[in-house]
Design an enzyme around this catalytic site. Structure first.
Site, PDB file in Angstrom:
ATOM      1  N   ASP A  63      -2.506  -2.284  10.302  1.00 42.42           N
ATOM      2  CA  ASP A  63      -2.463  -1.648   8.596  1.00 42.42           C
ATOM      3  C   ASP A  63      -3.072  -2.876   7.908  1.00 42.42           C
ATOM      4  OD1 ASP A  63      -1.660   1.051   8.224  1.00 42.42           O
ATOM      5  OD2 ASP A  63       0.732   0.443   8.150  1.00 42.42           O
TER       6      ASP A  63
ATOM      7  N   LYS B 220       0.339  -1.142   0.037  1.00 43.84           N
ATOM      8  CA  LYS B 220      -0.001   0.157  -0.224  1.00 43.84           C
ATOM      9  C   LYS B 220       0.809   1.046   0.316  1.00 43.84           C
ATOM     10  CE  LYS B 220       0.489   1.608   4.120  1.00 43.84           C
ATOM     11  NZ  LYS B 220       1.318   2.737   4.403  1.00 43.84           N
TER      12      LYS B 220
HETATM   13  O1  C5P Z   1      -0.332  -1.023  14.704  1.00 44.75           O
HETATM   14  P1  C5P Z   1       1.494  -1.807  14.417  1.00 44.75           P
HETATM   15  O2  C5P Z   1       1.949  -2.919  15.064  1.00 44.75           O
HETATM   16  O3  C5P Z   1       1.494  -1.636  12.875  1.00 44.75           O
HETATM   17  O4  C5P Z   1       2.097  -0.258  14.279  1.00 44.75           O
HETATM   18  C1  C5P Z   1       3.835   0.155  15.221  1.00 44.75           C
HETATM   19  C2  C5P Z   1       3.712   0.960  15.723  1.00 44.75           C
HETATM   20  O5  C5P Z   1       3.061   1.950  14.902  1.00 44.75           O
HETATM   21  C3  C5P Z   1       3.164   1.064  16.997  1.00 44.75           C
HETATM   22  O6  C5P Z   1       3.783   0.645  17.983  1.00 44.75           O
HETATM   23  C4  C5P Z   1       3.034   2.690  17.323  1.00 44.75           C
HETATM   24  O7  C5P Z   1       4.285   2.982  17.725  1.00 44.75           O
HETATM   25  C5  C5P Z   1       3.270   3.266  15.813  1.00 44.75           C
HETATM   26  N1  C5P Z   1       1.891   3.617  15.873  1.00 44.75           N
HETATM   27  C6  C5P Z   1       1.128   4.612  16.405  1.00 44.75           C
HETATM   28  N2  C5P Z   1      -0.207   4.965  16.015  1.00 44.75           N
HETATM   29  C7  C5P Z   1      -0.974   4.304  14.732  1.00 44.75           C
HETATM   30  C8  C5P Z   1      -0.066   2.911  14.040  1.00 44.75           C
HETATM   31  C9  C5P Z   1       1.512   3.147  14.599  1.00 44.75           C
HETATM   32  O8  C5P Z   1       1.756   4.953  17.011  1.00 44.75           O
HETATM   33  N3  C5P Z   1      -2.297   4.782  14.631  1.00 44.75           N
END
Ligand code: C5P
Length: 314
Positions: free
Chosen positions: A148, A21
């Site tokens: 995501d 994406k």
């Molecule tokens: O959800 P995911 O594991 O992909 O997110 C990785 C990191 O990115 C999270 O631990 C957080 O630190 C940050 N994040 C965030 N806000 C979001 C998505 C991700 O702070 N909306």
């Protein structure tokens, strides 16, 4: 727990295509009590894809292998997490699974390379295990695995909000015939949590009231829907990570400048490091790629928009 025997199922191996994406638009708001940030984004699937094969084994464990030796294949791999989560949630007992990832999407490039593999595992296991699960159930599973992953499951052109888990497909989104992206992949990766921290430190992040965010989402939705219909959407490309990132990592700022000089514009995807430009004329996109002279080993490639997410290959 349902103990499924091989003989009860027809499908013991599946292949799934998992598209990357890009973020056509990304605004990041304040940090929430759960540590995530609220965001409003317009995401687009592109045909730069990983390919998964998933098959059942009798080896008593989930095994992940990957064509890129730099990708960790242990329990931290999102494909592993998705498989483990799916088997637990669907209360399925299988002896073992082998997941092979043919990796084409760079790691930590802001292109959801890990998340799309996780989405592919969910799609593949639903088919393989023949479990009655609606798309809405899979989206719920996906949001527990990563921010995501829900988008990577549905794909296409979508307005995304919350921490990434709330999405609505935008009508008349881009497809394979709309035009082409020039995507530039710098050899440097960006750690997503680090990038969010950097944003927090670089600005007084707005802890928005829910009502304000709703109003903002409404106007982003209306403006984007109109701009996709009349083709003016490139004017709306935006990414909150871009300027602070180019300041913190000048080598990425230089790649951005290099691309902008040639293509006229260049937008960061997610928290980086990949960047893209849009061409409604495909031959102009190809010409620009051919003329692109890397300054730091970055790789230019053409990617087409696609109208869906992780998909079984029958
Ligand atoms: O959800 P995911 O594991 O992909 O997110 C990785 C990191 O990115 C999270 O631990 C957080 O630190 C940050 N994040 C965030 N806000 C979001 C998505 C991700 O702070 N909306």
């Amino acid at each position: 727990m349902r103990n499924i025997l091989h003989s009860e199922r027809e499908v013991v191996k599946v292949s799934v295509i998992c598209p990357a994406k890009i973020n056509l638009f990304l605004k990041v708001y304040g940090k929430r009590p759960d540590g995530f940030h609220d965001l409003i984004s317009v995401m687009q699937s592109i045909d730069l894809s990983d390919r998964l094969s998933i098959e059942e084994t009798e080896r008593g464990k989930i095994e992940v292998s990957c064509s890129n030796p730099d990708v960790p294949c242990d329990e931290s791999n999102l494909a592993y997490k998705a498989a483990d989560y799916f088997l637990n949630k669907a209360a399925l007992k299988v002896d073992g699974l082998r997941i092979n990832i043919e990796k084409n999407i760079p790691m930590m490039g802001g292109l959801a390379g890990g998340s799309t593999d996780a989405a592919g595992v969910l799609v593949g296991l639903r088919r393989m295990m023949d479990v009655k699960l609606e798309d809405a159930d899979l989206v719920k599973f996906a949001s527990d695995i990563g921010s995501d992953v829900p988008f990577c499951l549905i794909g296409g052109t979508a307005l995304v909000q919350g921490r990434g888990e709330k999405l609505e497909p935008l009508p008349a989104g881009l497809d394979r015939n709309s035009g082409a992206f020039l995507v530039v992949l710098p050899p440097m990766s960006v750690d997503t949590p680090w990038a969010y921290n950097m944003l927090d430190e670089n600005r007084a992040t707005e802890a928005r009231k829910w009502g304000d965010l709703c109003e903002e989402v409404k106007s982003v939705r209306e403006i984007w829907m109109g701009a996709i219909m009349d083709g003016s959407f490139p004017l709306l490309f935006h990414n909150d990570f871009a300027d602070p990132l180019y300041k913190a990592k000048p080598e990425l700022g230089a790649v951005h400048e290099n691309m902008r000089n040639l293509a006229g514009h260049a937008i960061l995807s997610g928290s980086g490091s990949a960047m893209f430009a849009w061409f409604s004329d495909v031959s102009e996109a190809i010409r620009t790629r051919d003329e692109y002279t890397p300054i730091a080993g970055e790789i230019p490639l053409i990617a087409y928009p696609v109208s869906g997410g992780a998909e079984l290959q029958e």
